[in-house]
Design an enzyme around this catalytic site. Structure first.
Site, PDB file in Angstrom:
ATOM      1  N   LEU A 170      41.131  46.551  45.867  1.00 39.21           N
ATOM      2  CA  LEU A 170      41.687  45.197  45.952  1.00 39.21           C
ATOM      3  C   LEU A 170      41.360  44.508  44.633  1.00 39.21           C
ATOM      4  O   LEU A 170      40.281  44.709  44.058  1.00 39.21           O
ATOM      5  CB  LEU A 170      41.057  44.452  47.132  1.00 39.21           C
ATOM      6  CG  LEU A 170      41.290  45.091  48.516  1.00 39.21           C
ATOM      7  CD1 LEU A 170      40.499  44.336  49.584  1.00 39.21           C
ATOM      8  CD2 LEU A 170      42.769  45.113  48.849  1.00 39.21           C
ATOM      9  N   TYR A 188      35.240  39.885  43.308  1.00 42.07           N
ATOM     10  CA  TYR A 188      36.001  41.004  42.721  1.00 42.07           C
ATOM     11  C   TYR A 188      35.228  41.599  41.543  1.00 42.07           C
ATOM     12  O   TYR A 188      34.986  42.806  41.492  1.00 42.07           O
ATOM     13  CB  TYR A 188      37.383  40.520  42.267  1.00 42.07           C
ATOM     14  CG  TYR A 188      38.074  41.475  41.334  1.00 42.07           C
ATOM     15  CD1 TYR A 188      38.181  41.196  39.970  1.00 42.07           C
ATOM     16  CD2 TYR A 188      38.589  42.676  41.809  1.00 42.07           C
ATOM     17  CE1 TYR A 188      38.788  42.083  39.110  1.00 42.07           C
ATOM     18  CE2 TYR A 188      39.205  43.567  40.945  1.00 42.07           C
ATOM     19  CZ  TYR A 188      39.298  43.264  39.591  1.00 42.07           C
ATOM     20  OH  TYR A 188      39.892  44.149  38.728  1.00 42.07           O
ATOM     21  N   PHE A 223      41.955  44.857  29.883  1.00 40.24           N
ATOM     22  CA  PHE A 223      42.072  43.424  29.632  1.00 40.24           C
ATOM     23  C   PHE A 223      43.220  42.910  30.497  1.00 40.24           C
ATOM     24  O   PHE A 223      43.087  42.946  31.734  1.00 40.24           O
ATOM     25  CB  PHE A 223      42.143  43.171  28.113  1.00 40.24           C
ATOM     26  CG  PHE A 223      40.738  43.180  27.550  1.00 40.24           C
ATOM     27  CD1 PHE A 223      40.012  44.361  27.484  1.00 40.24           C
ATOM     28  CD2 PHE A 223      40.094  41.998  27.200  1.00 40.24           C
ATOM     29  CE1 PHE A 223      38.684  44.378  27.032  1.00 40.24           C
ATOM     30  CE2 PHE A 223      38.769  41.999  26.738  1.00 40.24           C
ATOM     31  CZ  PHE A 223      38.059  43.194  26.661  1.00 40.24           C
ATOM     32  N   ASN A 281      48.960  36.231  38.761  1.00 41.63           N
ATOM     33  CA  ASN A 281      48.839  36.406  37.309  1.00 41.63           C
ATOM     34  C   ASN A 281      50.043  35.826  36.555  1.00 41.63           C
ATOM     35  O   ASN A 281      51.128  35.678  37.093  1.00 41.63           O
ATOM     36  CB  ASN A 281      48.682  37.902  36.981  1.00 41.63           C
ATOM     37  CG  ASN A 281      47.415  38.493  37.578  1.00 41.63           C
ATOM     38  OD1 ASN A 281      47.428  39.561  38.144  1.00 41.63           O
ATOM     39  ND2 ASN A 281      46.292  37.796  37.451  1.00 41.63           N
ATOM     40  N   VAL A 337      51.333  25.579  34.009  1.00 44.03           N
ATOM     41  CA  VAL A 337      50.399  26.004  32.955  1.00 44.03           C
ATOM     42  C   VAL A 337      49.042  25.406  33.288  1.00 44.03           C
ATOM     43  O   VAL A 337      48.896  24.173  33.355  1.00 44.03           O
ATOM     44  CB  VAL A 337      50.889  25.531  31.577  1.00 44.03           C
ATOM     45  CG1 VAL A 337      49.861  25.872  30.498  1.00 44.03           C
ATOM     46  CG2 VAL A 337      52.246  26.172  31.250  1.00 44.03           C
ATOM     47  N   PHE A 338      48.072  26.268  33.522  1.00 42.93           N
ATOM     48  CA  PHE A 338      46.763  25.792  33.993  1.00 42.93           C
ATOM     49  C   PHE A 338      45.920  25.259  32.827  1.00 42.93           C
ATOM     50  O   PHE A 338      45.003  25.912  32.344  1.00 42.93           O
ATOM     51  CB  PHE A 338      46.018  26.927  34.694  1.00 42.93           C
ATOM     52  CG  PHE A 338      46.686  27.403  35.954  1.00 42.93           C
ATOM     53  CD1 PHE A 338      46.591  28.733  36.334  1.00 42.93           C
ATOM     54  CD2 PHE A 338      47.416  26.534  36.776  1.00 42.93           C
ATOM     55  CE1 PHE A 338      47.199  29.202  37.502  1.00 42.93           C
ATOM     56  CE2 PHE A 338      48.020  26.993  37.940  1.00 42.93           C
ATOM     57  CZ  PHE A 338      47.908  28.330  38.307  1.00 42.93           C
ATOM     58  N   ALA A 356      40.127  26.873  38.365  1.00 46.76           N
ATOM     59  CA  ALA A 356      38.674  27.115  38.437  1.00 46.76           C
ATOM     60  C   ALA A 356      38.369  28.562  38.025  1.00 46.76           C
ATOM     61  O   ALA A 356      39.072  29.502  38.415  1.00 46.76           O
ATOM     62  CB  ALA A 356      38.197  26.899  39.869  1.00 46.76           C
TER      63      ALA A 356
HETATM   64  C1  WQD Z   1      46.145  34.552  32.242  1.00 49.88           C
HETATM   65  C2  WQD Z   1      46.269  33.167  31.635  1.00 49.88           C
HETATM   66  C3  WQD Z   1      45.588  31.384  33.092  1.00 49.88           C
HETATM   67  C4  WQD Z   1      48.869  31.974  35.993  1.00 49.88           C
HETATM   68  C5  WQD Z   1      42.976  38.168  35.921  1.00 49.88           C
HETATM   69  C6  WQD Z   1      41.752  38.776  36.531  1.00 49.88           C
HETATM   70  C7  WQD Z   1      41.448  40.099  35.868  1.00 49.88           C
HETATM   71  C8  WQD Z   1      42.658  41.003  35.900  1.00 49.88           C
HETATM   72  C9  WQD Z   1      43.848  40.315  35.269  1.00 49.88           C
HETATM   73  C10 WQD Z   1      42.444  42.509  37.763  1.00 49.88           C
HETATM   74  C11 WQD Z   1      45.085  32.260  31.950  1.00 49.88           C
HETATM   75  C12 WQD Z   1      47.088  31.281  32.777  1.00 49.88           C
HETATM   76  C13 WQD Z   1      48.010  32.100  34.906  1.00 49.88           C
HETATM   77  C14 WQD Z   1      49.683  30.818  36.103  1.00 49.88           C
HETATM   78  C15 WQD Z   1      48.751  29.980  34.051  1.00 49.88           C
HETATM   79  N1  WQD Z   1      42.947  41.371  37.239  1.00 49.88           N
HETATM   80  N2  WQD Z   1      47.953  31.129  33.949  1.00 49.88           N
HETATM   81  N3  WQD Z   1      49.586  29.860  35.115  1.00 49.88           N
HETATM   82  O1  WQD Z   1      42.895  35.322  34.801  1.00 49.88           O
HETATM   83  O2  WQD Z   1      43.009  36.464  32.520  1.00 49.88           O
HETATM   84  O3  WQD Z   1      42.741  37.849  34.575  1.00 49.88           O
HETATM   85  O4  WQD Z   1      44.053  39.089  36.002  1.00 49.88           O
HETATM   86  O5  WQD Z   1      41.875  43.413  37.228  1.00 49.88           O
HETATM   87  O6  WQD Z   1      40.394  40.716  36.556  1.00 49.88           O
HETATM   88  O7  WQD Z   1      40.660  37.916  36.259  1.00 49.88           O
HETATM   89  O8  WQD Z   1      44.916  36.707  34.133  1.00 49.88           O
HETATM   90  O9  WQD Z   1      47.334  36.355  34.336  1.00 49.88           O
HETATM   91  O10 WQD Z   1      45.788  35.213  36.007  1.00 49.88           O
HETATM   92  O11 WQD Z   1      45.864  34.397  33.635  1.00 49.88           O
HETATM   93  O12 WQD Z   1      48.691  29.100  33.173  1.00 49.88           O
HETATM   94  O13 WQD Z   1      50.486  30.631  37.067  1.00 49.88           O
HETATM   95  O14 WQD Z   1      47.419  32.519  32.178  1.00 49.88           O
HETATM   96  O15 WQD Z   1      44.981  30.097  33.090  1.00 49.88           O
HETATM   97  O16 WQD Z   1      44.846  31.451  30.812  1.00 49.88           O
HETATM   98  P1  WQD Z   1      43.326  36.472  33.972  1.00 49.88           P
HETATM   99  P2  WQD Z   1      46.026  35.669  34.611  1.00 49.88           P
END
Ligand code: WQD
Length: 340
Positions: A84, A149, A177, A198, A216-217, A291
């Site tokens: 997961l 996780y 990454f 993601n 955009v977070f 968060a």
């Molecule tokens: C990327 C950037 C968000 C969604 C996570 C897990 C990691 C791996 C990959 C499993 C960040 C921004 C995102 C959205 C946004 N998963 N964002 N609006 O958080 O780097 O990694 O996924 O192995 O373990 O931690 O990836 O794609 O969620 O976010 O602005 O609707 O996009 O703030 O800057 P993240 P992400």
């Protein structure tokens, strides 16, 4: 040529790794419970690779089933994807994550040991580095966990380290990454259930019209355009890294490696790149930070180059173009002859 077991092999990274292994001449057995993948992907994997994998439907938690898989197939190495992997979900369901991710690896290792199969590639994540700050992250960076996780992935890494100190395990740990994109054929790609967590799959659904706009977070991070920056790596590059990893284990060479490009792109850069692929500016709205997010994280990829001869070659535009082709092919029911 070897016979490789892919647990979770019908998933996003597993399906692309199957294609890369088949292209490299290896036989593949897939174990998947299809809890997060569509069984229809297997036929499309076969179309891409020119031959279908052997598929065993079931859970990596089923030790008796695993015993039968090892008894019926001469497995030379394992790539363990089945887990997961949603950070937010792990906060809500920690026990499920402990059971599937940690219990699943333990069950797999017990069955593999009983069969005398000691080579295992483990699918890990750069999330084990926590917040490394604005520097290229080496494999020697401190590890920590900020969510269940990441805790499970770090715990699995430490279990493997301790097992390898006591028994003849030959382990490859790959810390991904940010895997994104899809196979250039348009036949396999990321197909998340429900609302994507993601960035890339969310942007892809905005581009195809399935979602109205991207949120955009945060745009107040200490980055050039204020939005979060990540090391996006094409899933086809990532699949190639898995072939190199398991072949290194067949050669007796264990390793722990970052798999990334060594470059970081911002949210807005990705949105613009996807807009170029889709041929239109994509709608987004800046909202508050999510968060747990960090400002920037990207790999130091030098050890993967030194130990596997692996380098990611595909850039952000290729990632977006291939993702967009996949979205259009899905929308057409895979009837597009040339989903350009
Ligand atoms: C990327 C950037 C968000 C969604 C996570 C897990 C990691 C791996 C990959 C499993 C960040 C921004 C995102 C959205 C946004 N998963 N964002 N609006 O958080 O780097 O990694 O996924 O192995 O373990 O931690 O990836 O794609 O969620 O976010 O602005 O609707 O996009 O703030 O800057 P993240 P992400």
């Amino acid at each position: 040529m070897a016979c490789i077991l892919l647990t979770g092999g019908a998933g996003y990274i597993g399906s692309h790794t199957f294609v890369a292994l088949a292209e490299a001449g290896h036989d593949v057995v897939i174990l998947d419970d299809f809890s997060n993948s569509d069984p229809g992907v297997v036929a499309r994997m076969g179309r891409v690779a020119g031959r279908e994998p052997t598929v065993v439907r079931g859970s990596v938690l089923d030790e008796a089933l695993l015993g039968r898989v090892f008894a019926e197939h001469r497995i030379d190495g394992i790539i363990h994807f089945a887990a997961l992997k949603a950070v937010g979900e792990s906060v809500e369901r920690p026990l499920d994550y402990f059971s599937t991710n940690i219990g699943g690896l333990m069950t797999l290792m017990r069955a593999a040991r009983a069969a005398g199969v000691w080579r295992l590639v483990f699918s890990s994540t750069a999330t084990v580095y926590g917040d490394p700050g604005d520097r290229a992250v080496p494999e020697t960076a401190p590890r920590s966990h900020t969510n269940p996780y990441a805790f499970t992935k770090l715990t699995c890494e430490q279990m493997l380290e301790q097992a390898a100190a006591a028994e003849p395990w030959c382990v490859g740990v790959l810390r991904y990454f940010n895997p994104v994109g899809a196979h250039p054929s348009g036949l396999i790609g990321e197909d998340p259930r429900g609302l994507p967590n993601n960035l890339m799959p969310y942007v892809a659904k905005v581009a195809i019209g399935a979602l109205p706009e991207l949120q955009v977070f945060g745009d107040d991070y200490a980055t050039p355009d204020g939005t979060g920056m990540r090391d996006y790596v094409h899933v086809v590059d990532l699949a190639r890294a898995h072939v190199a990893s398991v072949e290194a284990l067949l050669d007796g060479r264990a390793h722990t490696l970052n798999i990334g490009t060594g470059r970081a792109n911002s949210v807005l850069e990705l949105v613009e790149a996807y807009g170029r692929a889709a041929g239109r500016a994509l709608p987004y709205r800046v909202v508050g930070r999510r968060a747990g997010d960090v400002a920037i994280t990207y790999a130091d990829p030098s050890r993967a180059r030194a130990e596997l001869g692996f380098e990611a070659t595909l850039d952000l535009d290729a990632m977006c173009r291939d993702s967009w082709r996949w979205m259009r092919a899905q929308a057409s029911g895979f009837r597009l002859n040339d989903p350009e």
